[in-house]
Design a protein around this motif. Structure first.
Motif, mmCIF file in Angstrom:
data_model
loop_
_atom_site.group_PDB
_atom_site.id
_atom_site.type_symbol
_atom_site.label_atom_id
_atom_site.label_comp_id
_atom_site.label_asym_id
_atom_site.label_seq_id
_atom_site.Cartn_x
_atom_site.Cartn_y
_atom_site.Cartn_z
ATOM 1 N N SER A 199 0.814 -1.219 0.000
ATOM 2 C CA SER A 199 0.000 0.000 0.000
ATOM 3 C C SER A 199 0.845 1.265 0.000
ATOM 4 O O SER A 199 0.445 2.283 -0.580
ATOM 5 N N ALA A 200 2.037 1.227 0.618
ATOM 6 C CA ALA A 200 2.873 2.427 0.677
ATOM 7 C C ALA A 200 3.327 2.841 -0.729
ATOM 8 O O ALA A 200 3.229 4.022 -1.114
ATOM 9 N N SER A 201 3.809 1.874 -1.511
ATOM 10 C CA SER A 201 4.252 2.205 -2.868
ATOM 11 C C SER A 201 3.070 2.569 -3.758
ATOM 12 O O SER A 201 3.184 3.426 -4.637
ATOM 13 N N ALA A 202 1.924 1.949 -3.521
ATOM 14 C CA ALA A 202 0.735 2.263 -4.316
ATOM 15 C C ALA A 202 0.289 3.694 -4.072
ATOM 16 O O ALA A 202 -0.053 4.424 -5.014
ATOM 17 N N VAL A 203 0.271 4.111 -2.807
ATOM 18 C CA VAL A 203 -0.131 5.486 -2.488
ATOM 19 C C VAL A 203 0.877 6.471 -3.057
ATOM 20 O O VAL A 203 0.507 7.545 -3.561
ATOM 21 N N SER A 204 2.151 6.111 -3.019
ATOM 22 C CA SER A 204 3.188 6.982 -3.589
ATOM 23 C C SER A 204 2.951 7.173 -5.091
ATOM 24 O O SER A 204 3.033 8.294 -5.608
ATOM 25 N N GLN A 205 2.648 6.081 -5.788
ATOM 26 C CA GLN A 205 2.361 6.156 -7.220
ATOM 27 C C GLN A 205 1.071 6.940 -7.481
ATOM 28 O O GLN A 205 0.964 7.675 -8.462
ATOM 29 N N LEU A 206 0.094 6.765 -6.602
ATOM 30 C CA LEU A 206 -1.175 7.489 -6.729
ATOM 31 C C LEU A 206 -0.944 8.995 -6.672
ATOM 32 O O LEU A 206 -1.489 9.752 -7.484
ATOM 33 N N LEU A 207 -0.146 9.416 -5.708
ATOM 34 C CA LEU A 207 0.121 10.847 -5.558
ATOM 35 C C LEU A 207 0.898 11.398 -6.754
ATOM 36 O O LEU A 207 0.704 12.551 -7.156
ATOM 37 N N GLU A 208 1.759 10.561 -7.339
ATOM 38 C CA GLU A 208 2.564 11.012 -8.475
ATOM 39 C C GLU A 208 1.742 11.107 -9.754
ATOM 40 O O GLU A 208 1.989 11.979 -10.599
ATOM 41 N N HIS A 209 0.759 10.223 -9.899
ATOM 42 C CA HIS A 209 -0.016 10.160 -11.138
ATOM 43 C C HIS A 209 -1.513 10.329 -10.879
ATOM 44 O O HIS A 209 -2.328 9.706 -11.550
ATOM 45 N N GLU A 210 -1.865 11.177 -9.942
ATOM 46 C CA GLU A 210 -3.270 11.288 -9.528
ATOM 47 C C GLU A 210 -4.194 11.664 -10.689
ATOM 48 O O GLU A 210 -5.249 11.051 -10.892
ATOM 49 N N SER A 211 -3.826 12.654 -11.474
ATOM 50 C CA SER A 211 -4.680 13.096 -12.584
ATOM 51 C C SER A 211 -4.844 12.004 -13.632
ATOM 52 O O SER A 211 -5.948 11.763 -14.141
ATOM 53 N N MET A 212 -3.745 11.333 -13.955
ATOM 54 C CA MET A 212 -3.807 10.272 -14.954
ATOM 55 C C MET A 212 -4.616 9.079 -14.429
ATOM 56 O O MET A 212 -5.365 8.450 -15.188
ATOM 57 N N LEU A 213 -4.495 8.780 -13.147
ATOM 58 C CA LEU A 213 -5.285 7.702 -12.551
ATOM 59 C C LEU A 213 -6.772 8.018 -12.591
ATOM 60 O O LEU A 213 -7.598 7.139 -12.853
ATOM 61 N N ALA A 214 -7.106 9.288 -12.329
ATOM 62 C CA ALA A 214 -8.508 9.693 -12.372
ATOM 63 C C ALA A 214 -9.069 9.524 -13.783
ATOM 64 O O ALA A 214 -10.192 9.034 -13.970
ATOM 65 N N LEU A 215 -8.284 9.931 -14.795
ATOM 66 C CA LEU A 215 -8.717 9.771 -16.181
ATOM 67 C C LEU A 215 -8.823 8.294 -16.555
ATOM 68 O O LEU A 215 -9.791 7.874 -17.207
ATOM 69 N N TRP A 216 -7.845 7.527 -16.152
ATOM 70 C CA TRP A 216 -7.821 6.078 -16.418
ATOM 71 C C TRP A 216 -9.072 5.412 -15.854
ATOM 72 O O TRP A 216 -9.748 4.651 -16.537
ATOM 73 N N ASN A 217 -9.376 5.735 -14.617
ATOM 74 C CA ASN A 217 -10.546 5.162 -13.968
ATOM 75 C C ASN A 217 -11.834 5.592 -14.673
ATOM 76 O O ASN A 217 -12.747 4.782 -14.887
ATOM 77 N N LEU A 218 -11.911 6.849 -15.065
ATOM 78 C CA LEU A 218 -13.102 7.363 -15.742
ATOM 79 C C LEU A 218 -13.362 6.615 -17.055
ATOM 80 O O LEU A 218 -14.497 6.250 -17.364
ATOM 81 N N VAL A 219 -12.301 6.362 -17.803
ATOM 82 C CA VAL A 219 -12.449 5.726 -19.108
ATOM 83 C C VAL A 219 -12.782 4.251 -18.979
ATOM 84 O O VAL A 219 -13.716 3.751 -19.623
ATOM 85 N N ILE A 220 -12.018 3.518 -18.150
ATOM 86 C CA ILE A 220 -12.171 2.052 -18.127
ATOM 87 C C ILE A 220 -13.363 1.586 -17.294
ATOM 88 O O ILE A 220 -13.743 0.410 -17.385
ATOM 89 N N THR A 221 -13.958 2.474 -16.525
ATOM 90 C CA THR A 221 -15.125 2.068 -15.738
ATOM 91 C C THR A 221 -16.385 2.820 -16.164
ATOM 92 O O THR A 221 -17.321 2.220 -16.692
ATOM 93 N N ILE A 222 -16.405 4.121 -15.984
ATOM 94 C CA ILE A 222 -17.618 4.905 -16.259
ATOM 95 C C ILE A 222 -17.955 4.898 -17.753
ATOM 96 O O ILE A 222 -19.076 4.554 -18.149
ATOM 97 N N LEU A 223 -16.989 5.266 -18.587
ATOM 98 C CA LEU A 223 -17.243 5.300 -20.032
ATOM 99 C C LEU A 223 -17.558 3.902 -20.563
ATOM 100 O O LEU A 223 -18.485 3.724 -21.358
ATOM 101 N N PHE A 224 -16.797 2.921 -20.113
ATOM 102 C CA PHE A 224 -17.044 1.552 -20.561
ATOM 103 C C PHE A 224 -18.430 1.073 -20.140
ATOM 104 O O PHE A 224 -19.165 0.483 -20.927
ATOM 105 N N GLY A 225 -18.795 1.329 -18.893
ATOM 106 C CA GLY A 225 -20.104 0.905 -18.406
ATOM 107 C C GLY A 225 -21.246 1.550 -19.176
ATOM 108 O O GLY A 225 -22.246 0.892 -19.481
#
Length: 256
Positions: free
Chosen positions: A63-89
């Motif tokens: 979880s520590a490395s995951a949170v570190s990566q999350l903070l580094e790529h927060e905007s891209m993660l938000a876009l990634w999640n939006l596309v592969i879940t909300i848009l796909f659904g």
């Protein structure tokens, strides 16, 4: 006694050279075809980011490395999640309806109705996962500024729920693709090789239920890109064989 045999050419597939009986495509079928293209695109987008920019986040082992990566790529993660879940659904709904409509009036109609239920169910589950992950990413990011340990614990909870709903296993999606394959095979609403490919793809999704076969999720993801693309082309361009040939459904052999 003479025997009369009805000629059934409904298994010829969607492409028939010199076919003069082709009818204009129904708007719902074209919408479904476009939705299939969008679904394929979301899978391609998700896989490309997973092996490039977000590879560190996807492969994080704690979880520590995951949170570190999350903070580094927060905007891209938000876009990634939006596309592969909300848009796909969202795209999945008109696609599931179009595939159900394609089997209407055929011998695969009953299974097609069950398939529609699982298609809508999959869309709902994926969108729910996306909403949970979307809120979770923001909350973890804010919390990490004041309490790193709490942020890591929250991330673990969000990740577990998100994976359970839409990613850690592909049971609902696998069942839907299998039902679509079976209903379109029986009703000859798609070329049989595409229907068969869908059944095999769905089985790969079901395999993710087995702990030692979790890598089957990658196989499912890649083959779904191919399946969505094939279905998109078929829905957009070609009538089902039984409609193209002017019959409501394949006719049985009659003797008399």
């Amino acid at each position: 006694m003479t025997a009369k045999h009805s000629i059934d050419r409904s298994d010829e597939g969607p492409i028939a050279a010199g076919d003069t009986t082709a009818r204009p495509m129904e708007p719902g079928q074209k919408i479904g075809g476009a939705a299939a293209y969008v679904a394929a695109g979301t899978f391609v987008f998700g896989l490309l980011l997973a092996v490039t920019t977000l590879h560190g986040y996807v492969t994080a082992t704690d979880s520590a490395s995951a949170v570190s990566q999350l903070l580094e790529h927060e905007s891209m993660l938000a876009l990634w999640n939006l596309v592969i879940t909300i848009l796909f659904g969202i795209a999945l709904v008109p696609l599931a309806i179009a595939l159900r409509d394609r089997t209407a009036g055929t011998r695969g109609s009953g299974i097609g109705r069950v398939g529609l239920v699982f298609g809508i169910m999959w869309a709902a589950v994926i969108v729910a996962a996306g909403m949970v992950i979307g809120v979770g990413l923001t909350t973890v990011s804010v919390l990490a500024a004041t309490d790193a340990s709490a942020a890591e614990a929250l991330w673990l909870t969000v990740d577990t729920i998100g994976n359970g709903l839409g990613g850690g296993n592909e049971v609902v999606g696998g069942v839907w693709v299998i039902l679509v394959g079976v209903s379109t095979w029986i009703g000859r609403a798609l070329p049989r090789w595409i229907a068969a490919f869908g059944i095999v793809t769905g089985l790969a999704g079901l395999a993710t239920m087995v702990p030692r076969l979790t890598d089957a999720g990658s196989v499912f993801g890649v083959t779904m890109i191919v399946w969505f693309s094939l279905v998109g082309v078929t829905l957009w361009h070609f009538q089902p064989a039984h409609r193209r040939l002017g019959r409501p459904s394949p006719a049985p052999v009659a003797a008399g």
